[in-house]
Design a protein around this motif. Structure first.
Motif, PDB file in Angstrom:
ATOM      1  N   ALA A 159     117.414 -32.834  10.996  1.00 37.29           N
ATOM      2  CA  ALA A 159     116.301 -32.974  10.050  1.00 37.29           C
ATOM      3  C   ALA A 159     116.653 -32.322   8.709  1.00 37.29           C
ATOM      4  CB  ALA A 159     115.035 -32.360  10.633  1.00 37.29           C
ATOM      5  N   LYS A 160     117.273 -31.143   8.759  1.00 41.58           N
ATOM      6  CA  LYS A 160     117.698 -30.472   7.521  1.00 41.58           C
ATOM      7  C   LYS A 160     118.778 -31.282   6.817  1.00 41.58           C
ATOM      8  CE  LYS A 160     116.648 -25.793   9.056  1.00 41.58           C
ATOM      9  NZ  LYS A 160     117.221 -24.483   9.431  1.00 41.58           N
ATOM     10  N   TRP A 161     119.708 -31.824   7.595  1.00 42.97           N
ATOM     11  CA  TRP A 161     120.773 -32.637   7.016  1.00 42.97           C
ATOM     12  C   TRP A 161     120.185 -33.882   6.346  1.00 42.97           C
ATOM     13  CZ3 TRP A 161     122.405 -37.642   8.032  1.00 42.97           C
ATOM     14  CH2 TRP A 161     123.613 -38.007   7.438  1.00 42.97           C
ATOM     15  N   ASP A 162     119.228 -34.514   7.014  1.00 46.03           N
ATOM     16  CA  ASP A 162     118.574 -35.702   6.470  1.00 46.03           C
ATOM     17  C   ASP A 162     117.893 -35.384   5.145  1.00 46.03           C
ATOM     18  OD1 ASP A 162     117.684 -38.518   6.744  1.00 46.03           O
ATOM     19  OD2 ASP A 162     115.691 -37.573   6.868  1.00 46.03           O
ATOM     20  N   GLU A 163     117.271 -34.225   5.063  1.00 46.17           N
ATOM     21  CA  GLU A 163     116.612 -33.825   3.816  1.00 46.17           C
ATOM     22  C   GLU A 163     117.637 -33.658   2.689  1.00 46.17           C
ATOM     23  OE1 GLU A 163     113.629 -33.220   1.265  1.00 46.17           O
ATOM     24  OE2 GLU A 163     113.400 -33.787   3.354  1.00 46.17           O
ATOM     25  N   LYS A 164     118.776 -33.078   3.013  1.00 48.48           N
ATOM     26  CA  LYS A 164     119.851 -32.940   2.007  1.00 48.48           C
ATOM     27  C   LYS A 164     120.331 -34.307   1.530  1.00 48.48           C
ATOM     28  CE  LYS A 164     121.767 -28.566   3.670  1.00 48.48           C
ATOM     29  NZ  LYS A 164     122.941 -27.929   4.289  1.00 48.48           N
ATOM     30  N   VAL A 165     120.455 -35.245   2.468  1.00 52.11           N
ATOM     31  CA  VAL A 165     120.907 -36.601   2.109  1.00 52.11           C
ATOM     32  C   VAL A 165     119.890 -37.259   1.185  1.00 52.11           C
ATOM     33  CG1 VAL A 165     121.362 -38.907   3.010  1.00 52.11           C
ATOM     34  CG2 VAL A 165     122.311 -36.922   4.165  1.00 52.11           C
ATOM     35  N   ARG A 166     118.635 -37.116   1.499  1.00 50.35           N
ATOM     36  CA  ARG A 166     117.590 -37.717   0.658  1.00 50.35           C
ATOM     37  C   ARG A 166     117.585 -37.128  -0.743  1.00 50.35           C
ATOM     38  NH1 ARG A 166     114.119 -40.835   3.803  1.00 50.35           N
ATOM     39  NH2 ARG A 166     114.363 -40.460   6.036  1.00 50.35           N
ATOM     40  N   LYS A 167     117.837 -35.832  -0.847  1.00 51.66           N
ATOM     41  CA  LYS A 167     117.893 -35.178  -2.164  1.00 51.66           C
ATOM     42  C   LYS A 167     119.122 -35.603  -2.954  1.00 51.66           C
ATOM     43  CE  LYS A 167     115.208 -31.085  -1.081  1.00 51.66           C
ATOM     44  NZ  LYS A 167     115.242 -29.613  -0.915  1.00 51.66           N
ATOM     45  N   ALA A 168     120.193 -35.887  -2.232  1.00 53.51           N
ATOM     46  CA  ALA A 168     121.447 -36.263  -2.928  1.00 53.51           C
ATOM     47  C   ALA A 168     121.303 -37.653  -3.498  1.00 53.51           C
ATOM     48  CB  ALA A 168     122.607 -36.207  -1.953  1.00 53.51           C
TER      49      ALA A 168
END
Length: 70
Positions: free
Chosen positions: A61-70
């Protein structure tokens, strides 16, 4: 760029000296590729080092959030 494609699949500790030099040039010219490489390596780390399903889901979930921000 064609000779740099294989280094994008390997962790940095497994790069040869030539691949390290190529990565510096590649990531300097294409900073978005550097971000994508780091995200990909983070995902690989999650799959290789997480044993517990609950913590894996939290990390994903944290990784997904980073991807969305990138």
């Amino acid at each position: 760029m064609a000779r740099s494609r294989y280094l994008q699949y390997k962790p940095t500790r497994k790069w040869t000296e030539n691949q390290s030099k190529r990565s510096e040039v590649l990531f300097e010219k294409c900073p978005d590729l550097k971000k994508a490489y780091k995200l990909c390596q983070n995902l690989s780390w999650i799959f290789n080092h997480t044993k517990d399903k609950t913590s894996a889901l939290a990390r994903l979930a944290k990784w997904d959030e980073k991807v969305r921000k990138a």
